[in-house]
Design a protein around this motif. Sequence first.
Motif, mmCIF file in Angstrom:
data_model
loop_
_atom_site.group_PDB
_atom_site.id
_atom_site.type_symbol
_atom_site.label_atom_id
_atom_site.label_comp_id
_atom_site.label_asym_id
_atom_site.label_seq_id
_atom_site.Cartn_x
_atom_site.Cartn_y
_atom_site.Cartn_z
ATOM 1 N N ASP A 141 67.088 0.692 6.933
ATOM 2 C CA ASP A 141 66.048 0.533 5.649
ATOM 3 C C ASP A 141 65.207 0.741 5.649
ATOM 4 O O ASP A 141 65.218 1.148 6.670
ATOM 5 C CB ASP A 141 66.960 -0.841 5.283
ATOM 6 N N TYR A 142 63.680 0.380 5.145
ATOM 7 C CA TYR A 142 62.591 1.044 5.256
ATOM 8 C C TYR A 142 61.866 0.371 4.114
ATOM 9 O O TYR A 142 61.536 -0.795 3.977
ATOM 10 C CB TYR A 142 62.925 2.590 4.332
ATOM 11 N N GLU A 143 60.724 -0.052 5.454
ATOM 12 C CA GLU A 143 60.036 -1.132 5.463
ATOM 13 C C GLU A 143 58.068 -0.425 5.283
ATOM 14 O O GLU A 143 58.330 -0.309 6.193
ATOM 15 C CB GLU A 143 60.221 -2.618 6.273
ATOM 16 N N LEU A 144 57.237 -1.614 4.313
ATOM 17 C CA LEU A 144 56.500 -1.581 4.911
ATOM 18 C C LEU A 144 55.726 -3.115 5.536
ATOM 19 O O LEU A 144 56.198 -3.547 4.809
ATOM 20 C CB LEU A 144 55.462 -0.974 3.636
ATOM 21 N N GLU A 145 55.280 -2.920 6.010
ATOM 22 C CA GLU A 145 54.165 -4.143 7.153
ATOM 23 C C GLU A 145 52.655 -4.199 6.895
ATOM 24 O O GLU A 145 52.189 -3.076 7.159
ATOM 25 C CB GLU A 145 55.287 -4.773 8.915
ATOM 26 N N PHE A 146 52.663 -5.248 6.460
ATOM 27 C CA PHE A 146 50.807 -5.428 6.294
ATOM 28 C C PHE A 146 50.279 -5.998 7.259
ATOM 29 O O PHE A 146 50.272 -7.674 6.993
ATOM 30 C CB PHE A 146 50.138 -5.070 5.331
ATOM 31 N N GLU A 147 49.797 -5.759 8.908
ATOM 32 C CA GLU A 147 48.919 -6.823 9.692
ATOM 33 C C GLU A 147 47.748 -7.460 8.896
ATOM 34 O O GLU A 147 46.567 -5.903 9.615
ATOM 35 C CB GLU A 147 49.482 -6.354 10.828
ATOM 36 N N VAL A 148 46.799 -8.990 9.115
ATOM 37 C CA VAL A 148 45.433 -8.858 9.051
ATOM 38 C C VAL A 148 45.423 -10.072 9.950
ATOM 39 O O VAL A 148 46.146 -10.201 10.534
ATOM 40 C CB VAL A 148 45.909 -9.054 7.043
ATOM 41 N N THR A 149 44.178 -9.769 9.843
ATOM 42 C CA THR A 149 43.423 -11.183 10.429
ATOM 43 C C THR A 149 43.085 -12.366 9.916
ATOM 44 O O THR A 149 43.089 -13.583 10.079
ATOM 45 C CB THR A 149 42.565 -11.461 11.165
ATOM 46 N N TYR A 151 44.651 -14.318 5.825
ATOM 47 C CA TYR A 151 45.581 -14.425 5.419
ATOM 48 C C TYR A 151 45.078 -13.984 3.604
ATOM 49 O O TYR A 151 45.350 -13.005 3.109
ATOM 50 C CB TYR A 151 46.504 -15.934 4.775
ATOM 51 N N ALA A 152 44.784 -14.254 3.382
ATOM 52 C CA ALA A 152 44.535 -14.861 1.319
ATOM 53 C C ALA A 152 43.046 -12.735 1.767
ATOM 54 O O ALA A 152 43.488 -12.585 0.126
ATOM 55 C CB ALA A 152 42.474 -15.515 1.411
ATOM 56 N N ALA A 153 42.429 -12.687 1.594
ATOM 57 C CA ALA A 153 41.618 -11.483 2.099
ATOM 58 C C ALA A 153 43.175 -10.595 1.950
ATOM 59 O O ALA A 153 43.213 -8.918 1.657
ATOM 60 C CB ALA A 153 41.170 -11.146 2.999
ATOM 61 N N GLY A 154 43.714 -10.465 2.996
ATOM 62 C CA GLY A 154 44.705 -9.747 3.122
ATOM 63 C C GLY A 154 45.816 -9.495 2.628
ATOM 64 O O GLY A 154 46.494 -8.362 2.512
ATOM 65 N N LYS A 155 46.035 -10.683 2.287
ATOM 66 C CA LYS A 155 46.778 -10.903 0.244
ATOM 67 C C LYS A 155 47.236 -9.755 -0.545
ATOM 68 O O LYS A 155 46.956 -9.267 -1.533
ATOM 69 C CB LYS A 155 47.321 -11.810 0.317
ATOM 70 N N LEU A 156 44.951 -10.076 -0.913
ATOM 71 C CA LEU A 156 44.758 -9.044 -1.906
ATOM 72 C C LEU A 156 44.974 -7.396 -1.557
ATOM 73 O O LEU A 156 44.996 -7.055 -2.458
ATOM 74 C CB LEU A 156 43.393 -9.640 -2.376
ATOM 75 N N ALA A 157 44.719 -7.160 0.011
ATOM 76 C CA ALA A 157 44.783 -5.794 0.075
ATOM 77 C C ALA A 157 45.581 -5.756 -0.159
ATOM 78 O O ALA A 157 46.644 -4.265 -0.452
ATOM 79 C CB ALA A 157 43.822 -5.884 1.688
#
Length: 187
Positions: A141-149, A151-157
């Motif tokens: 399988d293939y996956e995109l992960e997006f790691e942030v510091t 939560y709110a700003a990261g979710k929008l990005a």
Amino acid sequence: MEIEFKNLLNESEYKKLMERYNTSGSSVWQANDYFDTPAFELRNHGAALRIREKKTGLVLTLKEPQDDGLLETHVTLSEQEAEDLFQYGLIHSAEMNQQLEKFELTTSLEHLGRLETERFEKQLPSGLLVLDQSTYLGTTDYELEFEVTDYAAGKLAFEELLQTNEIPVRETKNKIVRFMDRKALTR
């Protein structure tokens, strides 16, 4: 605490993102060996235990769900300590055993199998873009992960990243959960 957003990809979307973000040449190989009791007692609590093997060594990680992410406990293992877990279900780390006590496991841990990942990372202004191709129990399988510091700003990005690349939002379980679900089907 780890804050990350995930989305499963099809192979075409994966290749498109690899090309767009020029991630070729920066791959990292890793293997995850998963452990639980025969009755999936950790999984039933939403927790997971793995040994991650990288070129830099072995790390035992317990992941436990929290409100805004996952609580992770990490312990570096020697080859012998890893072998004791594979062979006998034994963990030598007092810290890890203390974390596991809350689950009141009734039987020994056993090795359930291996998931191998080729990982590509690219630091973007809004977070770390991670593209994974994983192989386990006869599937890829293939996956995109997006790691942030944050939560709110990261979710929008993250949502903007998906929209910009015309990738539909897909409910995406953690690799450990996908592995365990597939393992449960093979028992």
